[in-house]
Write a protein that holds these residues in place. Structure first.
Motif, PDB file in Angstrom:
ATOM      1  N   SER A  92       0.823  -1.203   0.000  1.00  0.00           N
ATOM      2  CA  SER A  92       0.000   0.000   0.000  1.00  0.00           C
ATOM      3  C   SER A  92       0.859   1.256   0.000  1.00  0.00           C
ATOM      4  N   ALA A  93       1.979   1.205   0.737  1.00  0.00           N
ATOM      5  CA  ALA A  93       2.863   2.368   0.821  1.00  0.00           C
ATOM      6  C   ALA A  93       3.499   2.687  -0.525  1.00  0.00           C
ATOM      7  N   THR A  94       4.017   1.679  -1.197  1.00  0.00           N
ATOM      8  CA  THR A  94       4.644   1.934  -2.494  1.00  0.00           C
ATOM      9  C   THR A  94       3.596   2.316  -3.540  1.00  0.00           C
ATOM     10  N   ASP A  95       2.418   1.704  -3.473  1.00  0.00           N
ATOM     11  CA  ASP A  95       1.339   2.073  -4.396  1.00  0.00           C
ATOM     12  C   ASP A  95       0.927   3.536  -4.206  1.00  0.00           C
ATOM     13  N   ALA A  96       1.054   4.036  -2.969  1.00  0.00           N
ATOM     14  CA  ALA A  96       0.634   5.401  -2.657  1.00  0.00           C
ATOM     15  C   ALA A  96       1.753   6.418  -2.818  1.00  0.00           C
ATOM     16  N   ILE A 116      10.299   3.034   5.716  1.00  0.00           N
ATOM     17  CA  ILE A 116       9.876   3.638   4.460  1.00  0.00           C
ATOM     18  C   ILE A 116      10.051   5.154   4.536  1.00  0.00           C
ATOM     19  N   ALA A 117       9.983   5.803   3.392  1.00  0.00           N
ATOM     20  CA  ALA A 117       9.886   7.260   3.325  1.00  0.00           C
ATOM     21  C   ALA A 117       8.544   7.599   2.701  1.00  0.00           C
ATOM     22  N   ASP A 118       7.827   8.518   3.300  1.00  0.00           N
ATOM     23  CA  ASP A 118       6.550   8.921   2.714  1.00  0.00           C
ATOM     24  C   ASP A 118       6.808   9.826   1.505  1.00  0.00           C
ATOM     25  N   PRO A 119       5.791  10.168   0.724  1.00  0.00           N
ATOM     26  CA  PRO A 119       6.014  10.957  -0.492  1.00  0.00           C
ATOM     27  C   PRO A 119       6.610  12.337  -0.253  1.00  0.00           C
ATOM     28  N   THR A 120       6.539  12.853   0.987  1.00  0.00           N
ATOM     29  CA  THR A 120       7.134  14.162   1.267  1.00  0.00           C
ATOM     30  C   THR A 120       8.569  14.040   1.763  1.00  0.00           C
ATOM     31  N   GLY A 121       9.046  12.803   1.933  1.00  0.00           N
ATOM     32  CA  GLY A 121      10.435  12.588   2.328  1.00  0.00           C
ATOM     33  C   GLY A 121      10.658  12.236   3.784  1.00  0.00           C
ATOM     34  N   ALA A 122       9.627  12.195   4.595  1.00  0.00           N
ATOM     35  CA  ALA A 122       9.780  11.842   6.003  1.00  0.00           C
ATOM     36  C   ALA A 122       9.947  10.333   6.138  1.00  0.00           C
ATOM     37  N   VAL A 123      10.925   9.914   6.927  1.00  0.00           N
ATOM     38  CA  VAL A 123      11.229   8.492   7.133  1.00  0.00           C
ATOM     39  C   VAL A 123      10.498   7.999   8.376  1.00  0.00           C
ATOM     40  N   VAL A 124       9.878   6.815   8.261  1.00  0.00           N
ATOM     41  CA  VAL A 124       9.141   6.236   9.381  1.00  0.00           C
ATOM     42  C   VAL A 124       9.263   4.725   9.324  1.00  0.00           C
ATOM     43  N   GLY A 125       9.260   4.090  10.486  1.00  0.00           N
ATOM     44  CA  GLY A 125       9.339   2.641  10.547  1.00  0.00           C
ATOM     45  C   GLY A 125       7.968   2.006  10.647  1.00  0.00           C
ATOM     46  N   ALA A 156      -0.887  15.897   1.110  1.00  0.00           N
ATOM     47  CA  ALA A 156      -0.270  14.691   0.556  1.00  0.00           C
ATOM     48  C   ALA A 156       0.043  13.691   1.661  1.00  0.00           C
ATOM     49  N   ALA A 157       0.548  14.179   2.791  1.00  0.00           N
ATOM     50  CA  ALA A 157       0.869  13.285   3.904  1.00  0.00           C
ATOM     51  C   ALA A 157      -0.405  12.664   4.470  1.00  0.00           C
ATOM     52  N   SER A 158      -1.460  13.448   4.611  1.00  0.00           N
ATOM     53  CA  SER A 158      -2.725  12.921   5.117  1.00  0.00           C
ATOM     54  C   SER A 158      -3.252  11.811   4.218  1.00  0.00           C
ATOM     55  N   ALA A 159      -3.203  12.049   2.901  1.00  0.00           N
ATOM     56  CA  ALA A 159      -3.695  11.052   1.955  1.00  0.00           C
ATOM     57  C   ALA A 159      -2.848   9.789   1.995  1.00  0.00           C
ATOM     58  N   PHE A 160      -1.544   9.947   2.132  1.00  0.00           N
ATOM     59  CA  PHE A 160      -0.645   8.787   2.149  1.00  0.00           C
ATOM     60  C   PHE A 160      -0.904   7.898   3.356  1.00  0.00           C
ATOM     61  N   TYR A 161      -0.853   8.459   4.554  1.00  0.00           N
ATOM     62  CA  TYR A 161      -0.980   7.627   5.755  1.00  0.00           C
ATOM     63  C   TYR A 161      -2.375   7.013   5.872  1.00  0.00           C
ATOM     64  N   SER A 162      -3.384   7.724   5.401  1.00  0.00           N
ATOM     65  CA  SER A 162      -4.730   7.168   5.429  1.00  0.00           C
ATOM     66  C   SER A 162      -4.889   6.023   4.438  1.00  0.00           C
ATOM     67  N   ALA A 163      -4.094   6.051   3.339  1.00  0.00           N
ATOM     68  CA  ALA A 163      -4.148   4.971   2.353  1.00  0.00           C
ATOM     69  C   ALA A 163      -3.362   3.748   2.805  1.00  0.00           C
ATOM     70  N   VAL A 164      -2.374   3.968   3.655  1.00  0.00           N
ATOM     71  CA  VAL A 164      -1.452   2.892   4.044  1.00  0.00           C
ATOM     72  C   VAL A 164      -1.896   2.182   5.322  1.00  0.00           C
ATOM     73  N   LEU A 165      -2.464   2.926   6.259  1.00  0.00           N
ATOM     74  CA  LEU A 165      -2.833   2.389   7.567  1.00  0.00           C
ATOM     75  C   LEU A 165      -4.241   2.863   7.939  1.00  0.00           C
ATOM     76  N   PRO A 166      -4.898   2.166   8.870  1.00  0.00           N
ATOM     77  CA  PRO A 166      -6.259   2.565   9.262  1.00  0.00           C
ATOM     78  C   PRO A 166      -6.260   3.784  10.175  1.00  0.00           C
ATOM     79  N   VAL A 167      -5.789   4.909   9.634  1.00  0.00           N
ATOM     80  CA  VAL A 167      -5.781   6.163  10.380  1.00  0.00           C
ATOM     81  C   VAL A 167      -6.577   7.208   9.612  1.00  0.00           C
ATOM     82  N   THR A 168      -7.117   8.153  10.344  1.00  0.00           N
ATOM     83  CA  THR A 168      -7.755   9.312   9.744  1.00  0.00           C
ATOM     84  C   THR A 168      -7.025  10.556  10.230  1.00  0.00           C
ATOM     85  N   THR A 169      -7.214  11.657   9.542  1.00  0.00           N
ATOM     86  CA  THR A 169      -6.601  12.907   9.972  1.00  0.00           C
ATOM     87  C   THR A 169      -7.686  13.960  10.121  1.00  0.00           C
TER      88      THR A 169
END
Length: 265
Positions: A92-96, A116-125, A156-169
């Motif tokens: 999901s992360a790479t697709d997003a 991984i790195a999100d589309p804005t460049g922030a690194v997270v485990g 962009a960050a909101s859309a990414f994390y919501s697509a990858v994990l069951p989180v909302t912003t």
């Protein structure tokens, strides 16, 4: 923590440093942790504890073959988000639009991890628990209380994390923090997000841990005496009193005396 972390919730942090022992000495003295260099078969990874429960990891910066990287990577804290299926989360992360930095790898029977790195460049485990869920104490003096993403593109960050994990912003409902974005799992705030433009120029997108402390000013002074530095001096804000500090090797972190800290789950 008495239960496992729900997917999307920050569950662990660790620090990679050139001088592991110096980092252990600094953080153990600052927060009252206990910790020592781990066994060779675990790459020397140190699991720091508070009241006998794990709170953070500290490891020496090294290549997979055990050699010292040249140049050395920056000293940074990594936030890990819980997932119940790391392979699916990575797809999901790479697709997003995310980028795989490392893994996935099995960590003995403790769990599986990736970075991984999100589309804005922030690194997270990412962490899929096996026998190890993550931090065993939170929201107490010297323990993790919050994790925050500073990003150049909130949408962009909101859309990414919501697509990858069951989180909302959603925008914070806390008075005085209307421009702040919260990550929520099951409608419970588990982390935050802020606009990178509010930070000094040149600071890259990143995730940063916050540690709860009983006295921000005292901890700030102690950090300076131990060779650390102050990135943002103690100040009052909507959630309490906080400061942003750096350890002697440059690892940045925040400390906060929360006005209404969440109770441990």
């Amino acid at each position: 923590m008495n239960d496992s972390y729900k997917p999307g919730t920050p569950c662990w942090i660790d620090l990679m440093v050139p001088d592991q022992q110096a980092a252990l000495d600094f953080y153990c003295d600052l927060f009252g942790w206990q910790g020592e260099v781990g066994p060779a078969e675990q790459g020397g990874y140190a699991v720091c504890t508070l009241k006998g429960k794990p709170v953070a990891g500290i490891m020496k910066a090294m290549n997979p073959d055990g050699t010292v990287p040249d140049p050395l990577p920056p000293t940074v804290w990594t936030t890990y988000l819980s997932t119940d299926g790391i392979d699916g989360t990575l797809k999901s992360a790479t697709d997003a639009g995310g980028t795989l930095m490392m893994g996935p790898v099995d960590v003995m029977d403790l769990g599986r991890m990736a970075v991984i790195a999100d589309p804005t460049g922030a690194v997270v485990g990412l962490w899929q628990a096996g026998t190890f869920d993550g931090a065993g104490i939170v929201n107490e003096h010297g323990a993790l209380i919050w994790n925050e993403l500073a990003t150049s593109d909130l949408s962009a960050a909101s859309a990414f994390y919501s697509a990858v994990l069951p989180v909302t912003t959603d925008r914070s409902e806390m008075p005085g923090a209307e421009e702040y974005i919260e990550f929520k799992v099951d409608d419970r705030a588990v982390g935050g997000m802020m606009d990178l433009s509010k930070l000094p120029p040149g600071v890259p997108p990143h995730w940063q841990p916050y540690f709860h402390v009983d006295d921000v000013d005292e901890v700030q002074a102690s950090a300076v005496r131990a060779g650390g530095s102050v990135l943002a001096p103690a100040f009052d804000m909507a959630a309490g009193r906080m400061a942003v500090l750096a350890d002697p090797q440059g690892g940045a972190f925040a400390v906060i005396t929360a006005s209404m800290p969440e109770q441990p789950a």
